[in-house]
Design an enzyme around this catalytic site. Structure first.
Site, short mmCIF file in Angstrom:
data_model
loop_
_atom_site.label_atom_id
_atom_site.label_comp_id
_atom_site.label_asym_id
_atom_site.label_seq_id
_atom_site.Cartn_x
_atom_site.Cartn_y
_atom_site.Cartn_z
N LYS A 13 -33.44 56.26 -48.66
CA LYS A 13 -34.46 55.40 -48.02
C LYS A 13 -34.85 55.97 -46.65
CE LYS A 13 -31.73 51.78 -48.17
NZ LYS A 13 -30.55 52.41 -48.84
N ARG A 88 -32.25 42.50 -47.86
CA ARG A 88 -31.08 42.97 -48.57
C ARG A 88 -30.40 41.87 -49.37
NH1 ARG A 88 -29.61 47.85 -45.61
NH2 ARG A 88 -27.52 48.50 -46.10
N ARG A 127 -22.97 63.22 -45.31
CA ARG A 127 -24.02 62.95 -44.33
C ARG A 127 -23.46 63.14 -42.91
NH1 ARG A 127 -27.31 57.45 -44.41
NH2 ARG A 127 -25.23 56.57 -44.60
N ARG A 160 -20.85 58.78 -39.81
CA ARG A 160 -20.88 57.32 -39.65
C ARG A 160 -19.56 56.71 -40.13
NH1 ARG A 160 -26.61 55.15 -41.96
NH2 ARG A 160 -25.21 53.60 -42.86
N ARG A 171 -19.68 49.21 -50.03
CA ARG A 171 -21.14 49.08 -49.84
C ARG A 171 -21.86 49.05 -51.19
NH1 ARG A 171 -22.13 53.97 -46.14
NH2 ARG A 171 -24.33 53.43 -46.24
P1 AP5 Z 1 -30.35 58.56 -46.42
O1 AP5 Z 1 -31.80 58.86 -46.53
O2 AP5 Z 1 -29.77 58.41 -45.05
O3 AP5 Z 1 -29.99 57.33 -47.37
P2 AP5 Z 1 -30.25 55.78 -47.18
O4 AP5 Z 1 -30.74 55.24 -48.48
O5 AP5 Z 1 -31.09 55.52 -45.98
O6 AP5 Z 1 -28.75 55.34 -47.00
P3 AP5 Z 1 -28.03 54.49 -45.87
O7 AP5 Z 1 -26.57 54.72 -46.10
O8 AP5 Z 1 -28.52 54.75 -44.49
O9 AP5 Z 1 -28.45 53.10 -46.30
P4 AP5 Z 1 -27.67 51.85 -46.20
O10 AP5 Z 1 -28.67 50.97 -46.80
O11 AP5 Z 1 -26.33 51.73 -46.76
O12 AP5 Z 1 -27.36 51.80 -44.62
P5 AP5 Z 1 -28.10 51.08 -43.44
O13 AP5 Z 1 -28.14 51.98 -42.31
O14 AP5 Z 1 -29.37 50.43 -43.90
O15 AP5 Z 1 -29.55 59.72 -47.19
C1 AP5 Z 1 -28.14 59.73 -47.21
C2 AP5 Z 1 -27.67 61.19 -47.21
O16 AP5 Z 1 -28.11 61.83 -48.40
C3 AP5 Z 1 -28.23 62.03 -46.05
O17 AP5 Z 1 -27.25 62.95 -45.64
C4 AP5 Z 1 -29.45 62.75 -46.68
O18 AP5 Z 1 -29.68 64.00 -46.05
C5 AP5 Z 1 -28.99 62.91 -48.12
N1 AP5 Z 1 -30.07 62.84 -49.09
C6 AP5 Z 1 -31.14 62.00 -49.07
N2 AP5 Z 1 -31.91 62.20 -50.15
C7 AP5 Z 1 -31.29 63.16 -50.88
C8 AP5 Z 1 -31.60 63.81 -52.12
N3 AP5 Z 1 -32.69 63.49 -52.83
N4 AP5 Z 1 -30.74 64.76 -52.58
C9 AP5 Z 1 -29.63 65.09 -51.88
N5 AP5 Z 1 -29.30 64.53 -50.68
C10 AP5 Z 1 -30.12 63.57 -50.20
O19 AP5 Z 1 -27.08 49.86 -43.17
C11 AP5 Z 1 -25.80 50.09 -42.62
C12 AP5 Z 1 -25.09 48.74 -42.46
O20 AP5 Z 1 -25.84 47.90 -41.55
C13 AP5 Z 1 -24.96 47.90 -43.74
O21 AP5 Z 1 -23.83 48.27 -44.52
C14 AP5 Z 1 -24.83 46.48 -43.15
O22 AP5 Z 1 -23.55 46.26 -42.63
C15 AP5 Z 1 -25.82 46.54 -41.97
N6 AP5 Z 1 -27.19 46.14 -42.38
C16 AP5 Z 1 -28.31 46.92 -42.34
N7 AP5 Z 1 -29.38 46.24 -42.77
C17 AP5 Z 1 -28.94 45.00 -43.09
C18 AP5 Z 1 -29.57 43.84 -43.62
N8 AP5 Z 1 -30.89 43.81 -43.90
N9 AP5 Z 1 -28.79 42.76 -43.85
C19 AP5 Z 1 -27.47 42.75 -43.56
N10 AP5 Z 1 -26.81 43.81 -43.07
C20 AP5 Z 1 -27.54 44.94 -42.83
#
Ligand code: AP5
Length: 213
Positions: A13, A88, A127, A160, A171
């Site tokens: 994402k 979410r 990552r 992270r 997660r």
């Molecule tokens: P990346 O693009 O960073 O993936 P992502 O989908 O953004 O994954 P996240 O782990 O950031 O999402 P998340 O939803 O768990 O975390 P968030 O920060 O929102 O890619 C990941 C890796 O893969 C990178 O190294 C990238 O280079 C690589 N990659 C990407 N595409 C690729 C491909 N096609 N092929 C190979 N490699 C690839 O949330 C973190 C925490 O915050 C949550 O756990 C929760 O505690 C809290 N939180 C956030 N939002 C909310 C909400 N709305 N409600 C409640 N709690 C929340």
């Protein structure tokens, strides 16, 4: 263009949102990034959120909805935005509907990034993020040019806290239980577009652009 990027942790994402920011000149609104900034600055919100985040649990809906209420009313959201990591849960999606009604906005798409969960552990455990500018790398799929250094600002890269294997599993479990039901929620509103997100970063980008035409 007002869209939601839905998909599991590590689905890409954040990575794909960066391309869309460039294509449409609209902001990426990542609740994860907003929360991490609050944790870093040790604001009251950050202190409340940090244990949930470190354990891979979701931050309470009312905290997230309060944060998004003010964010979506900012000037830079007038022409659109990419919602990354929000909503979410079903209560967050219902809260978003009310907020959009209040400010007179309409969503164009809920993009679903489809990727096998086996691939995700690999992506997330390799990552690394920059401490300075937040740029995201991957030691296997998108490595930095200099070891452990950001190519944009030369600051140090870090892993992270929630990208440790045990937390990733938690997660994913929470995603399946609480976030995956949103696919049905937005399908019922005819807003979903599925994108195959299992290929490399550039293939996924091409699939995404095709879905948005
Ligand atoms: P990346 O693009 O960073 O993936 P992502 O989908 O953004 O994954 P996240 O782990 O950031 O999402 P998340 O939803 O768990 O975390 P968030 O920060 O929102 O890619 C990941 C890796 O893969 C990178 O190294 C990238 O280079 C690589 N990659 C990407 N595409 C690729 C491909 N096609 N092929 C190979 N490699 C690839 O949330 C973190 C925490 O915050 C949550 O756990 C929760 O505690 C809290 N939180 C956030 N939002 C909310 C909400 N709305 N409600 C409640 N709690 C929340």
């Amino acid at each position: 263009m007002k869209l939601i990027l839905l998909g599991p942790p590590g689905g890409g994402k954040g990575t794909q949102a960066k391309f869309l920011v460039y294509k449409y000149s609209i902001p990426q609104i990542s609740t994860g990034d907003m929360l991490r900034a609050n944790v870093r600055d040790q604001t009251a919100l950050g202190i409340e959120a940090q244990n949930f985040m470190n354990e891979g649990r979701l931050v309470p809906d009312e905290v997230i909805l309060g944060m998004m209420d003010s964010r979506l009313q900012k000037e830079d959201c007038k022409n659109g935005y990419i919602l990354d990591g929000f909503p979410r849960t079903i209560p967050q999606a219902e809260g978003l509907d009310k907020l959009l009604d209040k400010i007179g906005h309409k969503l164009n798409y809920a993009i679903v990034l489809d990727v096998e969960q086996e691939a995700i552990v690999n992506r997330l455990s390799s990552r690394r993020s920059c401490r300075g500018c937040g740029r995201v790398y991957n030691l296997i799929f998108d490595p930095p040019e200099k070891e452990n250094k950001c190519g944009s600002c030369d600051d140090e890269l870090y892993q992270r806290e929630d990208d440790k294997t045990e937390t990733i599993k938690n997660r994913l479990k929470i995603y399946n239980e609480q976030t995956a039901p949103l696919i049905e929620f937005y399908s019922a509103k005819n807003l979903t577009q599925h994108v195959d997100a299992s290929g490399d970063i550039h293939q996924v980008k091409a699939n995404l652009i095709t879905a948005l035409i």
